[in-house]
Motif scaffolding. Structure first.
Motif, PDB file in Angstrom:
ATOM      1  N   TYR A 194      47.160  12.936  -7.639  1.00 25.91           N
ATOM      2  CA  TYR A 194      45.853  13.432  -7.218  1.00 25.91           C
ATOM      3  C   TYR A 194      46.036  14.035  -5.829  1.00 25.91           C
ATOM      4  O   TYR A 194      47.117  13.965  -5.249  1.00 25.91           O
ATOM      5  N   THR A 195      45.015  14.649  -5.305  1.00 28.29           N
ATOM      6  CA  THR A 195      45.058  15.227  -3.964  1.00 28.29           C
ATOM      7  C   THR A 195      44.166  14.410  -3.059  1.00 28.29           C
ATOM      8  O   THR A 195      43.085  13.977  -3.464  1.00 28.29           O
ATOM      9  N   TRP A 196      44.636  14.178  -1.853  1.00 24.34           N
ATOM     10  CA  TRP A 196      43.935  13.335  -0.894  1.00 24.34           C
ATOM     11  C   TRP A 196      43.417  14.182   0.261  1.00 24.34           C
ATOM     12  O   TRP A 196      44.074  15.136   0.667  1.00 24.34           O
ATOM     13  N   GLY A 197      42.277  13.826   0.782  1.00 26.42           N
ATOM     14  CA  GLY A 197      41.761  14.465   1.999  1.00 26.42           C
ATOM     15  C   GLY A 197      41.686  15.972   1.877  1.00 26.42           C
ATOM     16  O   GLY A 197      41.094  16.502   0.943  1.00 26.42           O
ATOM     17  N   ASN A 198      42.325  16.668   2.800  1.00 29.12           N
ATOM     18  CA  ASN A 198      42.263  18.126   2.852  1.00 29.12           C
ATOM     19  C   ASN A 198      43.400  18.793   2.093  1.00 29.12           C
ATOM     20  O   ASN A 198      44.087  19.653   2.634  1.00 29.12           O
ATOM     21  N   GLY A 199      43.646  18.374   0.868  1.00 33.40           N
ATOM     22  CA  GLY A 199      44.727  18.974   0.102  1.00 33.40           C
ATOM     23  C   GLY A 199      46.059  18.293   0.340  1.00 33.40           C
ATOM     24  O   GLY A 199      47.115  18.907   0.168  1.00 33.40           O
ATOM     25  N   ASP A 200      46.033  17.025   0.739  1.00 32.57           N
ATOM     26  CA  ASP A 200      47.253  16.317   1.096  1.00 32.57           C
ATOM     27  C   ASP A 200      47.839  15.524  -0.069  1.00 32.57           C
ATOM     28  O   ASP A 200      47.134  15.131  -0.993  1.00 32.57           O
ATOM     29  N   ILE A 201      49.142  15.262   0.061  1.00 33.78           N
ATOM     30  CA  ILE A 201      49.829  14.368  -0.872  1.00 33.78           C
ATOM     31  C   ILE A 201      49.385  12.947  -0.527  1.00 33.78           C
ATOM     32  O   ILE A 201      49.376  12.580   0.643  1.00 33.78           O
ATOM     33  N   ASP A 210      39.337  18.182  -7.646  1.00 33.33           N
ATOM     34  CA  ASP A 210      37.940  18.597  -7.720  1.00 33.33           C
ATOM     35  C   ASP A 210      37.849  19.983  -7.090  1.00 33.33           C
ATOM     36  O   ASP A 210      38.126  20.145  -5.902  1.00 33.33           O
ATOM     37  N   SER A 211      37.491  20.984  -7.891  1.00 27.92           N
ATOM     38  CA  SER A 211      37.460  22.362  -7.394  1.00 27.92           C
ATOM     39  C   SER A 211      36.341  22.582  -6.365  1.00 27.92           C
ATOM     40  O   SER A 211      36.233  23.650  -5.795  1.00 27.92           O
ATOM     41  N   PHE A 212      35.548  21.562  -6.118  1.00 29.87           N
ATOM     42  CA  PHE A 212      34.553  21.620  -5.056  1.00 29.87           C
ATOM     43  C   PHE A 212      35.250  21.768  -3.697  1.00 29.87           C
ATOM     44  O   PHE A 212      34.728  22.362  -2.781  1.00 29.87           O
ATOM     45  N   TYR A 213      36.464  21.203  -3.593  1.00 32.20           N
ATOM     46  CA  TYR A 213      37.204  21.243  -2.330  1.00 32.20           C
ATOM     47  C   TYR A 213      37.981  22.546  -2.194  1.00 32.20           C
ATOM     48  O   TYR A 213      38.473  23.086  -3.182  1.00 32.20           O
ATOM     49  N   GLU A 266      40.914  19.782 -13.709  1.00 29.07           N
ATOM     50  CA  GLU A 266      39.654  19.494 -13.024  1.00 29.07           C
ATOM     51  C   GLU A 266      39.212  18.057 -13.352  1.00 29.07           C
ATOM     52  O   GLU A 266      38.992  17.727 -14.530  1.00 29.07           O
ATOM     53  N   LEU A 267      39.166  17.217 -12.318  1.00 22.97           N
ATOM     54  CA  LEU A 267      38.701  15.831 -12.388  1.00 22.97           C
ATOM     55  C   LEU A 267      39.510  14.945 -13.345  1.00 22.97           C
ATOM     56  O   LEU A 267      40.355  14.193 -12.912  1.00 22.97           O
ATOM     57  N   ALA A 268      39.240  15.025 -14.636  1.00 17.79           N
ATOM     58  CA  ALA A 268      39.941  14.178 -15.615  1.00 17.79           C
ATOM     59  C   ALA A 268      40.302  15.031 -16.829  1.00 17.79           C
ATOM     60  O   ALA A 268      39.593  15.991 -17.143  1.00 17.79           O
ATOM     61  N   PRO A 269      41.396  14.684 -17.524  1.00 19.23           N
ATOM     62  CA  PRO A 269      41.780  15.472 -18.699  1.00 19.23           C
ATOM     63  C   PRO A 269      40.686  15.436 -19.777  1.00 19.23           C
ATOM     64  O   PRO A 269      40.163  14.371 -20.087  1.00 19.23           O
ATOM     65  N   GLN A 270      40.347  16.619 -20.287  1.00 26.45           N
ATOM     66  CA  GLN A 270      39.363  16.758 -21.364  1.00 26.45           C
ATOM     67  C   GLN A 270      40.093  17.237 -22.620  1.00 26.45           C
ATOM     68  O   GLN A 270      41.236  17.681 -22.545  1.00 26.45           O
ATOM     69  N   GLU A 271      39.401  17.209 -23.728  1.00 24.73           N
ATOM     70  CA  GLU A 271      39.979  17.703 -24.990  1.00 24.73           C
ATOM     71  C   GLU A 271      40.507  19.130 -24.812  1.00 24.73           C
ATOM     72  O   GLU A 271      41.567  19.477 -25.310  1.00 24.73           O
ATOM     73  N   SER A 272      39.779  19.940 -24.050  1.00 29.75           N
ATOM     74  CA  SER A 272      40.168  21.343 -23.849  1.00 29.75           C
ATOM     75  C   SER A 272      41.447  21.484 -23.013  1.00 29.75           C
ATOM     76  O   SER A 272      42.055  22.552 -22.984  1.00 29.75           O
ATOM     77  N   ASP A 273      41.855  20.422 -22.320  1.00 28.24           N
ATOM     78  CA  ASP A 273      43.079  20.467 -21.512  1.00 28.24           C
ATOM     79  C   ASP A 273      44.331  20.131 -22.326  1.00 28.24           C
ATOM     80  O   ASP A 273      45.447  20.383 -21.872  1.00 28.24           O
ATOM     81  N   ILE A 274      44.160  19.556 -23.523  1.00 29.86           N
ATOM     82  CA  ILE A 274      45.314  19.123 -24.324  1.00 29.86           C
ATOM     83  C   ILE A 274      46.274  20.285 -24.616  1.00 29.86           C
ATOM     84  O   ILE A 274      47.480  20.130 -24.434  1.00 29.86           O
ATOM     85  N   PRO A 275      45.786  21.473 -25.039  1.00 31.41           N
ATOM     86  CA  PRO A 275      46.731  22.584 -25.264  1.00 31.41           C
ATOM     87  C   PRO A 275      47.513  22.950 -24.000  1.00 31.41           C
ATOM     88  O   PRO A 275      48.698  23.289 -24.087  1.00 31.41           O
ATOM     89  N   ARG A 276      46.882  22.840 -22.847  1.00 34.26           N
ATOM     90  CA  ARG A 276      47.571  23.135 -21.583  1.00 34.26           C
ATOM     91  C   ARG A 276      48.633  22.077 -21.300  1.00 34.26           C
ATOM     92  O   ARG A 276      49.715  22.386 -20.796  1.00 34.26           O
ATOM     93  N   CYS A 277      48.335  20.823 -21.618  1.00 29.80           N
ATOM     94  CA  CYS A 277      49.318  19.741 -21.452  1.00 29.80           C
ATOM     95  C   CYS A 277      50.506  19.968 -22.390  1.00 29.80           C
ATOM     96  O   CYS A 277      51.663  19.784 -21.990  1.00 29.80           O
TER      97      CYS A 277
END
Length: 159
Positions: A61-68, A96-99, A126-137
């Motif tokens: 995941y990403t922490w704070g301002n785009g940090d590891i 979260d693409s809000f950041y 984005e946030l958590a894997p959805q059904e629509s993300d499976i082909p990308r995985c």
């Protein structure tokens, strides 16, 4: 694919469970291709043995301002300090693409892995894997295995 079973590590860190879900999805995608990765929580990964893996997948995941996240820093350092150029790598992350720096930790790992390993693929969720993300995985896993086959073929030609 006529692949033998390779040493593949999927190393993740997760606070909310989203990145762990992503790591588990990626594990399933490799299994669909006849490969059986070892899934490691970052706290249990044997850093001194990193060079024995053919493939290392990082899920963060990403922490704070785009940090590891601090928990992933030792893995970042291990790639910087050890001889990892021949390891095929991929980095996947949740964010979260809000950041402004969406999945910034993926970008930070990508830039380092490009230099220190054989980077094959990146994936941002984005946030958590959805059904629509499976082909990308699935595509992520296939890209990594294709790169692995290519590298092994090159080595055969050279020997």
């Amino acid at each position: 694919m006529g692949l033998m079973n390779y040493n593949i590590a999927i190393i993740y860190t997760s606070v909310t469970g989203n990145t762990k879900d992503l790591a588990e999805h990626l594990c399933s995608c490799f299994e669909e291709n006849g490969q059986f990765p070892i899934l490691y929580d970052i706290s249990k990964f044997p850093f001194s043995e990193i060079e024995r893996f053919h493939v290392v997948i990082i899920a963060t995941y990403t922490w704070g301002n785009g940090d590891i996240p601090a928990s992933m820093q030792p893995l970042y350092d291990a790639f910087e300090q050890q001889n990892t150029k021949s390891i095929i790598t991929g980095v996947a992350g949740t964010g979260d693409s809000f950041y402004p720096s969406f999945c910034g930790a993926v970008d930070a790992f990508r830039d380092m892995l490009y230099v220190k390993s054989t980077l094959a693929a990146t994936l941002k969720i984005e946030l958590a894997p959805q059904e629509s993300d499976i082909p990308r995985c699935r595509l992520f896993a296939k890209s990594i295995l294709k790169r692995l086959e290519k590298e092994l073929f090159q080595k055969q030609l050279e020997s």
